[in-house]
Motif scaffolding. Structure first.
Motif, PDB file in Angstrom:
ATOM      1  N   ILE A  57      -1.531  -9.969   4.839  1.00 44.20           N
ATOM      2  CA  ILE A  57      -2.784 -10.089   4.090  1.00 44.20           C
ATOM      3  C   ILE A  57      -3.509 -11.373   4.447  1.00 44.20           C
ATOM      4  O   ILE A  57      -4.727 -11.430   4.390  1.00 44.20           O
ATOM      5  CB  ILE A  57      -2.575 -10.115   2.564  1.00 44.20           C
ATOM      6  CG1 ILE A  57      -1.362  -9.342   2.154  1.00 44.20           C
ATOM      7  CG2 ILE A  57      -3.783  -9.564   1.871  1.00 44.20           C
ATOM      8  CD1 ILE A  57      -1.205  -9.342   0.641  1.00 44.20           C
ATOM      9  N   THR A  80      -8.822  -0.985   2.241  1.00 38.99           N
ATOM     10  CA  THR A  80      -7.892  -0.689   3.328  1.00 38.99           C
ATOM     11  C   THR A  80      -6.986   0.465   2.949  1.00 38.99           C
ATOM     12  O   THR A  80      -6.677   0.656   1.769  1.00 38.99           O
ATOM     13  CB  THR A  80      -7.058  -1.932   3.705  1.00 38.99           C
ATOM     14  OG1 THR A  80      -6.114  -1.556   4.693  1.00 38.99           O
ATOM     15  CG2 THR A  80      -6.333  -2.496   2.512  1.00 38.99           C
ATOM     16  N   ASP A  81      -6.596   1.243   3.944  1.00 37.98           N
ATOM     17  CA  ASP A  81      -5.667   2.337   3.649  1.00 37.98           C
ATOM     18  C   ASP A  81      -4.216   1.901   3.866  1.00 37.98           C
ATOM     19  O   ASP A  81      -3.316   2.725   3.896  1.00 37.98           O
ATOM     20  CB  ASP A  81      -6.007   3.580   4.483  1.00 37.98           C
ATOM     21  CG  ASP A  81      -6.003   3.295   5.972  1.00 37.98           C
ATOM     22  OD1 ASP A  81      -5.746   2.140   6.355  1.00 37.98           O
ATOM     23  OD2 ASP A  81      -6.255   4.229   6.748  1.00 37.98           O
ATOM     24  N   PRO A  83      -0.662   0.075   2.833  1.00 35.23           N
ATOM     25  CA  PRO A  83       0.088  -0.300   1.636  1.00 35.23           C
ATOM     26  C   PRO A  83       0.352  -1.803   1.659  1.00 35.23           C
ATOM     27  O   PRO A  83       0.608  -2.365   2.717  1.00 35.23           O
ATOM     28  CB  PRO A  83       1.384   0.487   1.781  1.00 35.23           C
ATOM     29  CG  PRO A  83       1.564   0.635   3.244  1.00 35.23           C
ATOM     30  CD  PRO A  83       0.193   0.681   3.856  1.00 35.23           C
ATOM     31  N   ILE A  84       0.258  -2.450   0.511  1.00 41.10           N
ATOM     32  CA  ILE A  84       0.503  -3.895   0.460  1.00 41.10           C
ATOM     33  C   ILE A  84       1.514  -4.183  -0.645  1.00 41.10           C
ATOM     34  O   ILE A  84       1.450  -3.586  -1.727  1.00 41.10           O
ATOM     35  CB  ILE A  84      -0.810  -4.661   0.210  1.00 41.10           C
ATOM     36  CG1 ILE A  84      -1.772  -4.403   1.378  1.00 41.10           C
ATOM     37  CG2 ILE A  84      -0.561  -6.161   0.067  1.00 41.10           C
ATOM     38  CD1 ILE A  84      -3.160  -4.907   1.152  1.00 41.10           C
ATOM     39  N   SER A  93      -4.674  -4.381  -6.085  1.00 43.77           N
ATOM     40  CA  SER A  93      -5.846  -5.164  -5.739  1.00 43.77           C
ATOM     41  C   SER A  93      -5.515  -6.644  -5.767  1.00 43.77           C
ATOM     42  O   SER A  93      -4.670  -7.087  -6.546  1.00 43.77           O
ATOM     43  CB  SER A  93      -6.979  -4.853  -6.725  1.00 43.77           C
ATOM     44  OG  SER A  93      -8.086  -5.648  -6.420  1.00 43.77           O
ATOM     45  N   SER A 105      -6.193  -1.922  -2.052  1.00 45.05           N
ATOM     46  CA  SER A 105      -5.311  -1.101  -1.230  1.00 45.05           C
ATOM     47  C   SER A 105      -5.336   0.321  -1.771  1.00 45.05           C
ATOM     48  O   SER A 105      -4.876   0.599  -2.875  1.00 45.05           O
ATOM     49  CB  SER A 105      -3.899  -1.673  -1.273  1.00 45.05           C
ATOM     50  OG  SER A 105      -2.989  -0.724  -0.830  1.00 45.05           O
TER      51      SER A 105
END
Lengths: 375, 386
Positions: A57, A80-81, A83-84, A93, A105
């Motif tokens: 990130i 963004t697509d 995953p975070i 978020s 996300s």
């Protein structure tokens, strides 16, 4: 006080891009309505493969900060697509309080249409950001974001990142497994299993021919009659899993975990690929089953089927369903596995890992081009 | 006196027909119009896209060609369908420019050479004598004698075009059927049969294999006629869908085509493929009938199926019918033809696209040519019949 505010949307290609396209028109009205009608809101959007390729990130934030300066935006929202994670929790978020950057996300929002969910999240997080800085007079704080996570409320935490010394607000999904499950659903949705299904149409024809051949003979009728529902279900499961496994092996869709730097992400990608394939193959299976049900009911007269199965009367619909069921499984195992899919690229584009690498290549290419121009 | 007439057929079927009748036309002209004139007939194959969608442009091109070759009159014979207010257009005539366009599909399937030659003659007469007041009526009555199923009407085109006389078929339904059958005929489905060799052999091998087992025998004996027909329909529909899918023959909406014509092209493709499949089906049926009577001994067949020994021919016919359906369904679906070009050539959309490229190529050398023409929907005003 400023009279107008510029909000920039940065989207990763494909899913997020489509989404940005849809919400860019509606957002200004929402913002006026929910945050402040004293100022003019302007929303612009741009597509950047970087948003969907970043490894961490932090990279994203730096990139977003640059874009914000370049476009002279007041706020920037990254969709963004990818995953975070934040310490094993799925992140929905992230709000960078010092740089005015909001990161959303999309997979964290699970299955289904994202337009309204994302709209509300943007409003909520922007409101949050504004509250912290006191630029604007706020409308009463709404609880829009909670509505998007009905099963388990998101948790709002404050963090200070060591690398940049920036203050962040993060929205995380609790508990861990719920977050993971949501990510899986959201990512599968982003993969678009139905699109993958379209590359299976050639396979449907081959499977149909193989199974149709079997339908002509009494062995198939008798076997399907003798089999218990358990056995038929087990064969179905074997057929679907076998087919999915074959597609993964043949097209090398599995990410090697051992060599990966982000093991958790790689594992999640693989799980997503598997669930995407299972859905696509299940749809394919249902199509083939319906075709066989139609064919068998025309091909086999009920009287003859009753005689062959030594029933006391003519065969019923249940006998036909069982025949079609068995034929669908058998044709998948004997006919479809091993058949080449229509287009390799469609299949591969339906996986996260492949799209990721592609975007990364694109980013590198762009940067190389830029360097050339600069020098 | 000498008059030069240029005939411009589109490639493929129209060119073939026109080349065959060109010689007789001279005699026909002398008889019908005037024997005082030395009629000089020239044939030049021309590529036009969509006479229907681009009738105005086609007209201009015909006029252009007329001038280039120094003809007195020019008539284009196209294989493209043309509609005006949902009515089938037979011909567009511009008396001021001395040109005409005949749309061949409106002549229906099996367009008779006599009828086409008559139409060309009458239009030439109209162009030659257009100053005489009675000629239009006379031509009308003559044309109507040729189109017996539906009345031909003369209408005034409304859109901004060169055309000043347009002939349409009065009945919308008959006009539509006529154009559809004419287009299927123009596709020349019989030419594509050779490309199905691989599918036929595959179906034949599968069918023979099936027919030596006893289950199909029992099936064939227990079938009712309606079941035979349903299975046949299923196998043919399956086959047509498969061919369309496998060779991408379905035309999808684009900005370039009016939806009316796109639908017509797609319906034509489906019917053409049905005709092809039907012919293949019939071939398979004959082949199976022959081989089954060799392969399947009567005595064993009767013993297995508990049939009386007296109806052996009917038994064989039944088994061949069943095998033909099955072989197509489980043998040929999934197979593809070797020469995709050939199968695509029997569809309108593909030929159209090819011609479009040809034109683009020509236009590239022609600098001031306009290529961006969107096509105008044809309309007309109907006159009072008197």
């Amino acid at each position: 006080m400023k009279k107008s505010y510029q909000v920039g949307l940065i989207a990763s290609p494909e899913l997020a891009e489509n989404l940005a396209n849809k919400i860019v028109g509606k957002l200004p009205t929402y913002l006026t309505h929910h945050i402040s009608d004293q100022v003019k809101w302007q929303v612009e959007y741009d597509v950047d493969p970087m948003t969907g390729a970043a490894e961490t990130i932090e990279e994203l934030f730096i990139k977003a900060g640059n874009l914000k300066k370049a476009y002279e935006w007041d706020y920037i929202v990254c969709l963004t697509d990818l995953p975070i994670f934040h310490e094993k929790y799925a992140l929905a978020s992230d709000v960078n309080k010092d740089k005015d950057v909001i990161l959303i996300s999309l997979p964290a929002f699970g299955w289904g249409s994202l337009v309204n969910k994302v709209n509300r999240t943007i409003i909520y997080t922007l409101n949050d950001l504004e509250n912290q800085q006191g630029h604007l007079k706020m409308n009463p704080k709404s609880n829009l974001i909670w509505r998007e996570f009905p099963i388990s409320p998101v948790k709002r935490i404050n963090v200070t990142l060591k690398e940049t010394n920036n203050n962040h607000i993060r929205y995380l999904i609790y508990p861990k497994y719920n977050g993971l499950f949501r990510l899986l659903l959201g990512m599968t949705y982003a993969n678009n299993p139905l699109r993958m299904m379209s590359s299976l149409t050639g396979v449907v024809a081959i499977a149909f021919t193989t199974g149709g051949f079997g339908l002509v003979f009494t062995t198939m009728w008798k076997l399907s009659h003798l089999f218990s529902n358990w056995r038929l279900s087990a064969i179905t499961a074997a057929a679907i899993i076998g087919m999915s496994a074959w597609v993964i092996i043949a097209h090398e869709l599995w990410e090697p975990i051992k060599t990966s730097t982000h093991k958790r992400i790689s594992r999640l990608y693989n799980l997503t690929t598997l669930s995407t394939l299972l859905i696509a193959v299940s749809v394919y299976y249902i199509v083939v089953f319906i075709l066989f049900l139609m064919t068998s009911s025309i091909l086999i007269p009920p009287g003859l089927l009753g005689d062959t199965l030594e029933l006391s009367s003519a065969a019923t619909i249940i006998n036909y369903v069982k025949i079609a069921w068995f034929a669908a499984s058998l044709s998948t195992i004997t006919g479809a596995i091993g058949v080449g899919l229509e287009s390799e690229s469609v299949v591969r584009e339906s996986t996260y890992g492949y799209r990721q690498r592609n975007r990364y290549k694109q980013v590198l290419k762009d940067e190389a081009k830029k360097d050339k121009q600069d020098s | 006196m000498k008059k030069k007439i240029g005939l411009i057929p589109s490639p493929d079927l129209p060119a073939k027909i026109i080349n065959q009748i060109a010689d007789q036309l001279k005699i026909s002209f002398e008889k019908q119009i005037s024997s005082q004139i030395d009629w000089d007939i020239e044939v030049k194959v021309g590529i036009f896209v969509g006479a229907a969608e681009y009738v105005n442009e086609t007209m201009k091109k015909v006029i252009e060609l007329k001038e280039t070759y120094g003809w007195d009159y020019a008539i284009s014979i196209t294989d493209l369908p043309s509609f005006s207010e949902r009515k089938a257009v037979i011909a567009d005539v511009s008396t001021t420019n001395h040109v005409g366009i005949i749309s061949l599909p409106s002549f229906g399937a099996f367009p008779l050479k006599k009828r086409i030659s008559k139409a060309i003659t009458l239009i030439t007469e109209l162009l030659y004598k257009h100053n005489e007041a009675t000629v239009e009526k006379e031509v009308m009555t003559q044309i109507n004698r040729r189109f017996s199923l539906s009345k031909v009407m003369q209408v005034d085109p409304e859109e901004d075009a060169e055309t000043d006389i347009r002939f349409v078929l009065n009945s919308k339904i008959i006009g539509w059927l006529r154009i559809l059958s004419g287009m299927v005929f123009a596709n020349r489905p019989w030419r594509a049969i050779g490309t199905f060799k691989k599918m036929l052999t595959l179906a034949f091998a599968t069918g023979i294999y099936i027919s030596i087992f006893s289950t199909p025998w029992q099936l064939s004996v227990s079938y009712t006629p309606s079941r035979f027909i349903s299975l046949m329909m299923l196998s043919m529909i399956g086959m047509v869908i498969w061919i369309i899918f496998a060779h991408h023959l379905w035309e999808k909406p684009t900005s370039k085509s009016q939806s009316q014509y796109r639908r017509l092209y797609n319906v034509t493709t489906v019917i053409t493929l049905f005709v092809i499949t039907l012919i293949n089906y019939f071939l398979l049926f004959i082949l199976f009938l022959l081989s089954i009577s060799l392969f399947v001994p009567e005595g064993i067949f009767d013993a297995v199926t508990n049939e009386g020994a007296d109806e052996s021919i009917e038994d064989y016919l039944r088994l061949a019918w069943l095998t033909a359906s099955l072989s197509l369904l489980v043998g040929a679906v999934g197979a593809t033809v070797e020469k995709e070009e050939k199968i695509r050539e029997v569809t309108y959309s593909y030929r159209q696209k090819n011609r479009y490229y040809e034109i683009e190529k020509q236009d590239e050398s022609d600098e001031d040519a306009e290529t961006s023409y969107d096509g105008v929907q044809q309309t007309h005003k109907e006159q009072d019949e008197s």
